[in-house]
Motif scaffolding. Structure first.
Motif, PDB file in Angstrom:
ATOM      1  N   PRO A  54       0.815  -1.220   0.000  1.00  0.00           N
ATOM      2  CA  PRO A  54       0.000   0.000   0.000  1.00  0.00           C
ATOM      3  C   PRO A  54       0.852   1.275   0.000  1.00  0.00           C
ATOM      4  O   PRO A  54       0.551   2.224  -0.716  1.00  0.00           O
ATOM      5  N   PHE A  55       1.945   1.270   0.782  1.00  0.00           N
ATOM      6  CA  PHE A  55       2.827   2.435   0.822  1.00  0.00           C
ATOM      7  C   PHE A  55       3.434   2.699  -0.550  1.00  0.00           C
ATOM      8  O   PHE A  55       3.446   3.838  -1.027  1.00  0.00           O
ATOM      9  N   GLU A  56       3.961   1.675  -1.196  1.00  0.00           N
ATOM     10  CA  GLU A  56       4.592   1.839  -2.511  1.00  0.00           C
ATOM     11  C   GLU A  56       3.589   2.331  -3.551  1.00  0.00           C
ATOM     12  O   GLU A  56       3.928   3.172  -4.383  1.00  0.00           O
ATOM     13  N   ALA A  57       2.362   1.813  -3.513  1.00  0.00           N
ATOM     14  CA  ALA A  57       1.336   2.237  -4.472  1.00  0.00           C
ATOM     15  C   ALA A  57       0.984   3.710  -4.269  1.00  0.00           C
ATOM     16  O   ALA A  57       0.871   4.472  -5.239  1.00  0.00           O
ATOM     17  N   ALA A  58       0.824   4.142  -3.012  1.00  0.00           N
ATOM     18  CA  ALA A  58       0.506   5.540  -2.724  1.00  0.00           C
ATOM     19  C   ALA A  58       1.664   6.454  -3.112  1.00  0.00           C
ATOM     20  O   ALA A  58       1.472   7.501  -3.728  1.00  0.00           O
ATOM     21  N   GLU A  59       2.875   6.040  -2.777  1.00  0.00           N
ATOM     22  CA  GLU A  59       4.064   6.834  -3.115  1.00  0.00           C
ATOM     23  C   GLU A  59       4.227   6.970  -4.628  1.00  0.00           C
ATOM     24  O   GLU A  59       4.507   8.056  -5.141  1.00  0.00           O
ATOM     25  N   GLN A  60       4.022   5.890  -5.350  1.00  0.00           N
ATOM     26  CA  GLN A  60       4.149   5.908  -6.807  1.00  0.00           C
ATOM     27  C   GLN A  60       3.111   6.847  -7.429  1.00  0.00           C
ATOM     28  O   GLN A  60       3.420   7.569  -8.375  1.00  0.00           O
ATOM     29  N   GLU A  61       1.903   6.868  -6.893  1.00  0.00           N
ATOM     30  CA  GLU A  61       0.855   7.742  -7.420  1.00  0.00           C
ATOM     31  C   GLU A  61       1.204   9.212  -7.223  1.00  0.00           C
ATOM     32  O   GLU A  61       1.039  10.028  -8.124  1.00  0.00           O
ATOM     33  N   ILE A  62       1.722   9.548  -6.051  1.00  0.00           N
ATOM     34  CA  ILE A  62       2.126  10.932  -5.799  1.00  0.00           C
ATOM     35  C   ILE A  62       3.266  11.321  -6.734  1.00  0.00           C
ATOM     36  O   ILE A  62       3.237  12.382  -7.364  1.00  0.00           O
ATOM     37  N   GLU A  63       4.279  10.475  -6.837  1.00  0.00           N
ATOM     38  CA  GLU A  63       5.420  10.776  -7.711  1.00  0.00           C
ATOM     39  C   GLU A  63       4.980  10.965  -9.155  1.00  0.00           C
ATOM     40  O   GLU A  63       5.449  11.868  -9.847  1.00  0.00           O
ATOM     41  N   SER A  64       4.074  10.135  -9.611  1.00  0.00           N
ATOM     42  CA  SER A  64       3.585  10.220 -10.984  1.00  0.00           C
ATOM     43  C   SER A  64       2.851  11.537 -11.231  1.00  0.00           C
ATOM     44  O   SER A  64       3.055  12.202 -12.254  1.00  0.00           O
ATOM     45  N   LEU A  65       1.998  11.931 -10.299  1.00  0.00           N
ATOM     46  CA  LEU A  65       1.244  13.177 -10.441  1.00  0.00           C
ATOM     47  C   LEU A  65       2.172  14.387 -10.435  1.00  0.00           C
ATOM     48  O   LEU A  65       2.036  15.293 -11.256  1.00  0.00           O
ATOM     49  N   VAL A  66       3.127  14.396  -9.514  1.00  0.00           N
ATOM     50  CA  VAL A  66       4.079  15.502  -9.412  1.00  0.00           C
ATOM     51  C   VAL A  66       4.877  15.634 -10.711  1.00  0.00           C
ATOM     52  O   VAL A  66       5.060  16.734 -11.235  1.00  0.00           O
ATOM     53  N   GLU A  67       5.346  14.505 -11.229  1.00  0.00           N
ATOM     54  CA  GLU A  67       6.132  14.521 -12.463  1.00  0.00           C
ATOM     55  C   GLU A  67       5.293  14.938 -13.668  1.00  0.00           C
ATOM     56  O   GLU A  67       5.708  15.786 -14.459  1.00  0.00           O
ATOM     57  N   GLU A  68       4.098  14.373 -13.784  1.00  0.00           N
ATOM     58  CA  GLU A  68       3.243  14.659 -14.945  1.00  0.00           C
ATOM     59  C   GLU A  68       2.874  16.129 -15.048  1.00  0.00           C
ATOM     60  O   GLU A  68       2.846  16.696 -16.139  1.00  0.00           O
ATOM     61  N   PHE A  69       2.599  16.773 -13.911  1.00  0.00           N
ATOM     62  CA  PHE A  69       2.140  18.157 -13.945  1.00  0.00           C
ATOM     63  C   PHE A  69       3.208  19.163 -13.525  1.00  0.00           C
ATOM     64  O   PHE A  69       2.920  20.345 -13.397  1.00  0.00           O
ATOM     65  N   GLY A  70       4.440  18.717 -13.304  1.00  0.00           N
ATOM     66  CA  GLY A  70       5.537  19.616 -12.965  1.00  0.00           C
ATOM     67  C   GLY A  70       5.275  20.434 -11.717  1.00  0.00           C
ATOM     68  O   GLY A  70       5.546  21.634 -11.683  1.00  0.00           O
ATOM     69  N   ILE A  71       4.775  19.784 -10.688  1.00  0.00           N
ATOM     70  CA  ILE A  71       4.424  20.475  -9.453  1.00  0.00           C
ATOM     71  C   ILE A  71       5.687  20.753  -8.632  1.00  0.00           C
ATOM     72  O   ILE A  71       6.520  19.878  -8.441  1.00  0.00           O
TER      73      ILE A  71
END
Length: 138
Positions: A54-71
């Motif tokens: 669960p931790f890895e899945a949540a972390e991966q989702e945050i990283e993906s969103l940050v990267e995709e939108f250049g946050i």
């Protein structure tokens, strides 16, 4: 507090002064107070990542969103909950529209992605934190 349930997947509580609007792919929670400025958007879906905790899945989702939108991140990723059954992570950032809080809640198979966007930090964020903290898998 009022209760909200999504498709027999999760439940949460939200303040009496908040309302929600269901769209096709997300739900928006917003305050009806006079000076309210932010919106909490929530999307829930099955995790695309196989064999992640669960931790890895949540972390991966945050990283993906940050990267995709250049946050631009203002804080490191914070672990709110972490067990073999669920994980809740958050991070604060900024984009061209203002303050952005990102939350990811996962049980490894399902994922809830929440974003709170406001022009600036307000007391409304306390209510958002209570909503996020009330998330539970059904």
């Amino acid at each position: 507090m009022k209760n909200y349930t999504i498709d027999e997947w999760i439940t949460l509580e939200y303040p009496q002064t908040f309302e929600y609007l269901e769209e096709e792919t997300f739900v928006s929670f917003y305050s009806t107070e006079e000076n309210a400025i932010g919106t909490l958007q929530l999307s829930i879906y099955e995790s695309e990542a196989d064999e992640l905790t669960p931790f890895e899945a949540a972390e991966q989702e945050i990283e993906s969103l940050v990267e995709e939108f250049g946050i631009e991140l203002l804080t490191p990723v914070e672990t709110r909950r972490n067990s073999t059954k669920e994980a809740l992570l958050s991070v604060e950032g900024r984009d061209e529209e203002g303050l952005l809080k990102i939350y990811a809640f996962s049980d490894g198979l399902r994922l809830v992605l929440m974003t709170y966007l406001a022009e600036r930090e307000t007391l409304e964020l306390e209510d958002v934190e209570r909503i996020v903290g009330s998330l539970k898998w059904i």
